[in-house]
Design a protein around this motif. Structure first.
Motif, mmCIF file in Angstrom:
data_model
loop_
_atom_site.group_PDB
_atom_site.id
_atom_site.type_symbol
_atom_site.label_atom_id
_atom_site.label_comp_id
_atom_site.label_asym_id
_atom_site.label_seq_id
_atom_site.Cartn_x
_atom_site.Cartn_y
_atom_site.Cartn_z
ATOM 1 N N GLU A 1 0.669 -1.155 -0.107
ATOM 2 C CA GLU A 1 -0.130 -0.102 0.011
ATOM 3 C C GLU A 1 0.868 1.728 -0.258
ATOM 4 N N LYS A 2 1.997 1.036 1.048
ATOM 5 C CA LYS A 2 2.503 2.442 0.712
ATOM 6 C C LYS A 2 3.322 2.543 -0.808
ATOM 7 N N ALA A 3 3.555 1.588 -1.028
ATOM 8 C CA ALA A 3 3.895 1.800 -2.269
ATOM 9 C C ALA A 3 3.631 2.049 -3.636
ATOM 10 N N LEU A 4 2.349 1.880 -3.574
ATOM 11 C CA LEU A 4 1.700 2.568 -4.393
ATOM 12 C C LEU A 4 1.238 3.770 -3.666
ATOM 13 N N ILE A 5 1.194 3.889 -2.956
ATOM 14 C CA ILE A 5 0.559 5.531 -2.763
ATOM 15 C C ILE A 5 2.269 6.366 -3.153
ATOM 16 N N ALA A 6 3.040 5.850 -3.206
ATOM 17 C CA ALA A 6 4.455 6.819 -3.175
ATOM 18 C C ALA A 6 4.222 6.940 -5.108
ATOM 19 N N ALA A 7 3.706 5.898 -5.517
ATOM 20 C CA ALA A 7 3.463 6.101 -7.384
ATOM 21 C C ALA A 7 2.878 7.175 -7.303
ATOM 22 N N LEU A 35 -7.532 8.334 -2.422
ATOM 23 C CA LEU A 35 -8.488 8.169 -1.770
ATOM 24 C C LEU A 35 -8.918 6.768 -1.538
ATOM 25 N N PRO A 36 -8.999 5.907 -2.401
ATOM 26 C CA PRO A 36 -10.092 4.561 -1.579
ATOM 27 C C PRO A 36 -8.599 3.521 -0.839
ATOM 28 N N TRP A 37 -7.736 4.471 -1.510
ATOM 29 C CA TRP A 37 -6.043 3.683 -0.759
ATOM 30 C C TRP A 37 -5.524 4.116 0.353
ATOM 31 N N ILE A 38 -5.759 4.998 0.596
ATOM 32 C CA ILE A 38 -5.321 5.368 1.868
ATOM 33 C C ILE A 38 -6.872 5.648 2.713
ATOM 34 N N MET A 39 -7.762 5.524 2.847
ATOM 35 C CA MET A 39 -8.947 4.693 2.730
ATOM 36 C C MET A 39 -8.560 3.274 3.584
ATOM 37 N N GLN A 40 -8.000 2.151 2.485
ATOM 38 C CA GLN A 40 -7.677 1.287 3.292
ATOM 39 C C GLN A 40 -6.880 0.564 4.020
#
Length: 394
Positions: free
Chosen positions: A60-66, A163-168
């Motif tokens: 998840e953190k890798a995706l948010i960084a991307a 937005l959805p990934w921060i919630m997840q």
């Protein structure tokens, strides 16, 4: 799904606007060539780096960084007034999407382990939609507003991913806190977290990298050279551009079909061989008879793109754990894009050196053989964990 939709828009929106960019930013032939090399180069680099980021920080953190990199790069290059900052910010965008390429397959395996096929079908289809729609809208939007709006507006789709990934991410942290253990939430590393995987020891990893390299090389050649090749044979420029759009759109039906069909097969190489035959028919038809049956040959080549959807699907079909999926995804995409990225340059250089297209099209035949070599290596039902695992030191 939204992440997949955004992954190629920033790449495919630029070529239709190069005429305006050359006049305003000062693009030359050399910097245009560098711009074309950035996606495969950065996809390859971050394909190899991303599994390390995933292992250290989590999916998840890798995706948010991307996503943060993609949004910042897209907004930044839409405001720049010079070619080199534009190229630098494009590199930032491609770094973000290079990470995104790798994290999607293991995310599917982590959150939808019992629906890998249908979720893969959805995201690969939207990947193709994003590739096709942004160049279609690029010129009309630029005409109504400016090239800056046309390029920058796709950052909004990337931003929506956050937005959805921060919630997840927050929900997963809450579950861990409530349970006092990571077992309550899906583990980023999966069942194989106690092992270090060395993908270069795995025939499956090498096979998938070779398969992806052969496939992507053909696709890059078509996206780079199909319009100029057809124009050189006497097809008008507008029709040649439409042929490329048609080629891209044909990726949609096969992207939807492959993840629903191939997992049911004992030997995926049967489906791969069918798609390879489509590729071969398209190559031969366009070389031998580019003006008679042009649309038929482009149809066959377009349907051959089912091999790309197969490659992404095999990342999860040839790994047991989320960690294995992330390592296999990074290794295969890193080496695959690196190998494929140079082929369009060689394809054009051979034509310039020989004055005809014979050897260039023979190169596409070599790419097919490379692809099928990889297909043989990944056909048997074996997993990266079987040969790449190395127990972590206690």
């Amino acid at each position: 799904m939204v992440m997949a939709l955004s992954l190629r828009t920033a790449v495919s929106v630029v070529p239709p606007l190069l005429g305006e960019l050359k006049g305003e930013l000062g693009f030359t032939a050399a910097t245009t060539g560098l711009l074309a090399m950035l996606p495969p180069l950065l996809f390859a680099t971050f394909g190899l780096v991303t599994p390390i980021l995933i292992r250290r920080f989590g999916l998840e953190k890798a995706l948010i960084a991307a996503v943060v990199l993609a949004v910042a790069g897209q907004l930044g290059r839409a405001t720049t007034d010079a070619v080199w900052p534009f190229l630098g910010l494009t590199a930032v965008v491609m770094a973000g999407y290079g990470i995104g390429n790798v994290v999607l397959p293991p995310l599917v395996k982590k959150y939808f382990p019992d629906r890998v096929g249908i979720v893969t079908a959805g995201y690969v289809t939207l990947l193709a939609v994003g590739t096709a729609i942004s160049p279609q809208l690029a010129v009309p939007v630029a005409g109504a507003t400016s090239w800056r709006v046309s390029i920058g507006m796709w950052a909004s789709i990337s931003f929506m991913v956050l937005l959805p990934w921060i919630m997840q991410f927050v929900r997963d942290r809450k579950k861990k806190s409530d349970a006092g253990t990571t077992a309550a939430a899906p583990s980023s590393a999966g069942a194989g977290s106690s092992q270090h995987l060395r993908p270069w020891r795995s025939p499956v990893a090498w096979g998938l990298a070779i398969f992806l390299a052969g496939n992507s090389a053909q696709t890059y050649v078509y996206f780079t050279w199909l319009p100029p090749y057809l124009s050189g044979q006497g097809v008008d420029a507008a029709t040649a551009g439409t042929a490329l759009a048609y080629f891209a759109i044909l990726g949609l039906p096969v992207s939807l079909l492959v993840p629903l069909w191939v997992p049911r097969m004992k030997n995926p190489i049967v489906a791969i061989s069918l798609f390879a035959l489509c590729w071969a028919t398209g190559h031969l038809g366009l070389y031998l008879s580019p003006l008679d049956g042009t649309w038929l040959w482009v149809t066959f080549a377009g349907l051959g793109q089912g091999t790309f959807a197969t490659a992404l699907l095999m990342v999860n079909l040839r790994s047991r754990t989320t960690h294995g999926s992330s390592v296999l995804s990074g290794f295969s995409q890193g080496l695959g894009y690196a190998g494929a990225g140079v082929v369009p340059l060689v394809f054009g250089s051979i034509h310039d050196a020989t004055g005809n297209w014979t050897v260039s099209f023979a190169l596409l035949g070599v790419c097919l053989l490379v692809m099928m070599t990889g297909a043989v290596m990944i056909n048997a039902k074996r997993y990266i964990e079987d040969s790449a695992a190395e127990p972590a030191s206690s």
